[in-house]
Design an enzyme around this catalytic site. Structure first.
Site, mmCIF file in Angstrom:
data_model
loop_
_atom_site.group_PDB
_atom_site.id
_atom_site.type_symbol
_atom_site.label_atom_id
_atom_site.label_comp_id
_atom_site.label_asym_id
_atom_site.label_seq_id
_atom_site.Cartn_x
_atom_site.Cartn_y
_atom_site.Cartn_z
ATOM 1 C CG ASP A 147 13.564 -6.727 28.059
ATOM 2 O OD1 ASP A 147 12.442 -6.228 27.849
ATOM 3 O OD2 ASP A 147 14.503 -6.089 28.570
ATOM 4 C CD GLU A 167 16.601 -3.157 23.656
ATOM 5 O OE1 GLU A 167 15.969 -3.797 24.503
ATOM 6 O OE2 GLU A 167 16.349 -1.971 23.381
ATOM 7 C CD GLU A 208 10.740 -6.664 32.403
ATOM 8 O OE1 GLU A 208 11.210 -6.963 33.528
ATOM 9 O OE2 GLU A 208 9.634 -6.094 32.268
ATOM 10 C CG HIS A 238 6.647 0.266 32.975
ATOM 11 N ND1 HIS A 238 7.061 -1.018 32.756
ATOM 12 C CD2 HIS A 238 7.461 1.042 32.233
ATOM 13 C CE1 HIS A 238 8.077 -1.013 31.907
ATOM 14 N NE2 HIS A 238 8.342 0.223 31.582
ATOM 15 N NE ARG A 249 4.360 -8.535 35.708
ATOM 16 C CZ ARG A 249 3.686 -8.071 34.660
ATOM 17 N NH1 ARG A 249 4.203 -7.105 33.926
ATOM 18 N NH2 ARG A 249 2.498 -8.557 34.352
ATOM 19 C CG HIS A 269 2.521 1.382 32.197
ATOM 20 N ND1 HIS A 269 1.705 0.290 32.266
ATOM 21 C CD2 HIS A 269 3.467 1.084 31.279
ATOM 22 C CE1 HIS A 269 2.147 -0.640 31.427
ATOM 23 N NE2 HIS A 269 3.223 -0.179 30.815
HETATM 24 C C1 UD1 Z 1 5.158 -4.854 29.716
HETATM 25 C C2 UD1 Z 1 6.432 -5.706 29.714
HETATM 26 C C3 UD1 Z 1 7.625 -4.876 30.153
HETATM 27 C C4 UD1 Z 1 7.741 -3.621 29.309
HETATM 28 C C5 UD1 Z 1 6.428 -2.853 29.357
HETATM 29 C C6 UD1 Z 1 6.471 -1.671 28.424
HETATM 30 C C7 UD1 Z 1 6.286 -8.085 30.293
HETATM 31 C C8 UD1 Z 1 6.124 -9.078 31.368
HETATM 32 N N1 UD1 Z 1 6.271 -6.793 30.680
HETATM 33 O O1 UD1 Z 1 4.863 -4.481 31.050
HETATM 34 O O2 UD1 Z 1 8.812 -5.642 29.994
HETATM 35 O O3 UD1 Z 1 8.782 -2.828 29.815
HETATM 36 O O4 UD1 Z 1 5.357 -3.711 28.913
HETATM 37 O O5 UD1 Z 1 5.451 -0.764 28.729
HETATM 38 O O6 UD1 Z 1 6.408 -8.443 29.142
HETATM 39 N N2 UD1 Z 1 -2.626 -2.394 29.841
HETATM 40 C C9 UD1 Z 1 -3.689 -1.763 29.225
HETATM 41 N N3 UD1 Z 1 -3.485 -1.244 27.973
HETATM 42 C C10 UD1 Z 1 -2.312 -1.314 27.327
HETATM 43 C C11 UD1 Z 1 -1.240 -1.942 27.963
HETATM 44 C C12 UD1 Z 1 -1.413 -2.481 29.226
HETATM 45 O O7 UD1 Z 1 -4.777 -1.678 29.775
HETATM 46 O O8 UD1 Z 1 -2.189 -0.823 26.184
HETATM 47 C C13 UD1 Z 1 -2.830 -2.967 31.199
HETATM 48 C C14 UD1 Z 1 -3.649 -4.272 31.171
HETATM 49 O O9 UD1 Z 1 -4.426 -4.334 32.323
HETATM 50 C C15 UD1 Z 1 -2.543 -5.333 31.202
HETATM 51 C C16 UD1 Z 1 -1.560 -4.671 32.149
HETATM 52 O O10 UD1 Z 1 -1.566 -3.291 31.783
HETATM 53 O O11 UD1 Z 1 -2.993 -6.580 31.691
HETATM 54 C C17 UD1 Z 1 -0.171 -5.228 32.125
HETATM 55 O O12 UD1 Z 1 0.338 -5.347 30.812
HETATM 56 P P1 UD1 Z 1 1.650 -6.290 30.572
HETATM 57 O O13 UD1 Z 1 2.037 -6.196 29.131
HETATM 58 O O14 UD1 Z 1 1.409 -7.651 31.123
HETATM 59 O O15 UD1 Z 1 2.736 -5.648 31.493
HETATM 60 P P2 UD1 Z 1 3.364 -4.202 31.516
HETATM 61 O O16 UD1 Z 1 3.435 -3.800 32.947
HETATM 62 O O17 UD1 Z 1 2.653 -3.347 30.545
HETATM 63 N N1 UDP Z 2 6.766 6.524 25.748
HETATM 64 C C1 UDP Z 2 5.668 7.059 25.060
HETATM 65 N N2 UDP Z 2 4.652 7.611 25.778
HETATM 66 C C2 UDP Z 2 4.662 7.679 27.144
HETATM 67 C C3 UDP Z 2 5.762 7.101 27.833
HETATM 68 C C4 UDP Z 2 6.797 6.536 27.110
HETATM 69 O O1 UDP Z 2 5.633 7.024 23.829
HETATM 70 O O2 UDP Z 2 3.697 8.206 27.719
HETATM 71 C C5 UDP Z 2 7.864 5.886 24.971
HETATM 72 C C6 UDP Z 2 9.277 6.265 25.341
HETATM 73 O O3 UDP Z 2 9.726 7.388 24.608
HETATM 74 C C7 UDP Z 2 10.062 5.007 25.001
HETATM 75 C C8 UDP Z 2 9.074 3.904 25.231
HETATM 76 O O4 UDP Z 2 7.780 4.497 25.243
HETATM 77 O O5 UDP Z 2 10.436 4.961 23.628
HETATM 78 C C9 UDP Z 2 9.363 3.208 26.523
HETATM 79 O O6 UDP Z 2 8.308 2.357 26.847
HETATM 80 P P1 UDP Z 2 8.131 1.774 28.296
HETATM 81 O O7 UDP Z 2 8.718 2.695 29.292
HETATM 82 O O8 UDP Z 2 6.672 1.453 28.416
HETATM 83 O O9 UDP Z 2 8.906 0.394 28.229
HETATM 84 P P2 UDP Z 2 10.438 -0.029 28.436
HETATM 85 O O10 UDP Z 2 11.283 0.774 27.521
HETATM 86 O O11 UDP Z 2 10.759 0.157 29.882
HETATM 87 O O12 UDP Z 2 10.410 -1.479 28.092
#
Ligand code: UD1
Ligand code: UDP
Length: 369
Positions: free
Chosen positions: A98, A120, A134, A206, A208, A239
């Site tokens: 999502d 999923e 999401e 993490h 929003r 995160h």
């Molecule tokens: C995103 C997804 C969320 C999911 C989560 C899993 C959307 C809107 N959000 O949230 O549904 O649960 O991923 O973790 O699709 N960043 C880094 N390095 C990384 C990843 C992220 O620096 O490897 C930082 C960057 O500044 C980036 C910010 O995190 O702009 C946000 O990343 P984004 O994918 O937009 O949102 P998440 O909060 O990670």
């Molecule tokens: N996870 C990981 N390292 C971490 C935190 C989480 O590998 O430091 C794994 C966790 O086991 C799960 C997935 O990441 O499988 C969940 O990701 P996240 O919480 O970022 O996203 P969501 O599931 O909420 O979309």
């Protein structure tokens, strides 16, 4: 027989974890020409997972920008995906979950008349603001998919209620359990300096909708818990989203029994879940994995699209209020009987064969056998 080209898209950490077993299983099929497309909505966290599962993307859009907005991310994704889909002309595209990547993939498939398979499928809270964005992402993906791979019976029913044809819904289980079972077999140290004599609370956060005050309340509750329980340590892989990271380090960075660290690779994180006494998290994936490892989870959210483990009594929604987090965690720390009720191992989300079922559906649909 011509091979059928299937593009498997991954954008973020959880998508890579949950798509890895599907990709690995499809690669064994002689009729399938499997291409992996990384949008790299996440960069470092995506690469961590791809490396573990030895997956090298065929195409990489590298879209991540620091602190990206939903609109700029979506616009970039649609433009870039359109170019790839027009060049590759796949017979089918698969994406999981999502995130914004998944919503953009589904929409871009629709515009290009490419069949889209949603892994999923059918998770719903019924509230478009929880989780945000999401819930709306998956509603959009759900209306555009040709194949809906639902993890549970409840998810299948959600889709039927939304007018999706039952013939297009397949109850497969969640591929996260395939991933968890394959990784749990591997050896790997938990390379963080925690004290073996303390009870470990593992934390992730993490979402929003929790940015700002709710997240500050969570941090205050964590501080209170370590202060009042000398035998407790907290491990919190933070995160990289700046809205989380800056606040976490500012509020929690100064306590010797709160260990903040970079996001852990999946294998050490699974080991951390195994080592944990209790997990506090707003993650979707963690709510699915922890029950299979017999670890209680207090969910730092008001609603969940994963009610099955809550119904089993092994996951509890506590929201983000200081008092609620502290009192529920304290009860688990103080009451062994209550703890053992929540620490029973159940796996309502899968049996480890979801990727096999998804492969069989696609084989029948695309190769006719
Ligand atoms: C995103 C997804 C969320 C999911 C989560 C899993 C959307 C809107 N959000 O949230 O549904 O649960 O991923 O973790 O699709 N960043 C880094 N390095 C990384 C990843 C992220 O620096 O490897 C930082 C960057 O500044 C980036 C910010 O995190 O702009 C946000 O990343 P984004 O994918 O937009 O949102 P998440 O909060 O990670
Ligand atoms: N996870 C990981 N390292 C971490 C935190 C989480 O590998 O430091 C794994 C966790 O086991 C799960 C997935 O990441 O499988 C969940 O990701 P996240 O919480 O970022 O996203 P969501 O599931 O909420 O979309």
């Amino acid at each position: 027989m011509y091979m059928k080209k299937i593009i498997c898209v991954v954008g973020t950490r959880p998508e890579a974890i949950k798509m890895a077993p599907v990709i690995q299983r499809l690669l064994k099929e002689s009729w399938a020409d499997v291409k992996v497309l990384a949008t790299a909505q996440h960069r470092q966290m995506l690469d961590q997972v791809l490396k573990l599962f030895k997956i090298t993307p065929d195409r990489d859009l590298n879209v991540m920008a620091p602190n990206q907005t939903l609109v700029s991310l979506t616009a970039k994704l649609l433009t870039e995906l359109d170019i790839v889909f027009k060049e590759e002309r796949p017979d089918a595209v698969l994406a999981q979950g999502d995130t914004t990547t998944v919503m953009a993939v589904a929409l871009c498939c629709f515009y290009n008349r490419i069949p889209f398979g949603h892994v999923e499928a059918g998770l719903r809270t019924g509230d478009i603001w929880n989780p945000y964005p999401e819930e709306m992402n998956r509603v959009v993906a759900g209306h555009l998919a040709k194949w809906h791979f639902a993890p549970t019976d409840g998810a299948s029913q959600n889709l039927v209620r939304q007018g999706i044809s039952p013939e297009s819904i397949y109850m497969t289980g969640n591929t996260v359990i395939d991933a968890l079972l394959s990784v749990s077999k591997k050896e790997g140290a938990l390379d963080v300096p925690i004290n073996d004599n303390k009870r470990l609370i593992l934390v992730t956060s993490h979402r929003r909708e929790n940015f700002g005050k709710p997240f500050e309340e969570i941090c205050r509750a964590l501080l209170h818990l370590v202060k009042n329980n000398q035998d407790v340590e907290i491990l919190y892989p933070v995160h990289p989203n700046p809205n989380v990271r800056e606040v976490a380090y500012k509020l929690l960075g100064d306590n010797s029994r709160i260990h903040l660290c970079e996001p852990l690779d999946y294998l050490p994180f699974v080991n951390a879940m195994k080592r944990a006494y209790l997990i506090l998290s707003d993650s979707g994936g963690v709510q699915e994995e922890a029950p299979a490892l017999a670890k209680p989870v207090l969910v730092l959210r008001r609603e969940t699209e994963r009610p099955e483990a809550v119904d089993y009594g092994v996951v509890k929604l506590v929201g983000t209020d200081f008092e609620d987090i502290v009192s529920e965690a304290q009860r688990l720390l103080d009451d062994p009987e209550y703890y053992s009720q929540m620490a029973k191992g159940v796996s309502p989300y899968g049996d480890g064969f979801a990727s096999e079922r998804i492969t069989q559906v696609l084989k029948q649909a695309l190769s006719g056998s």
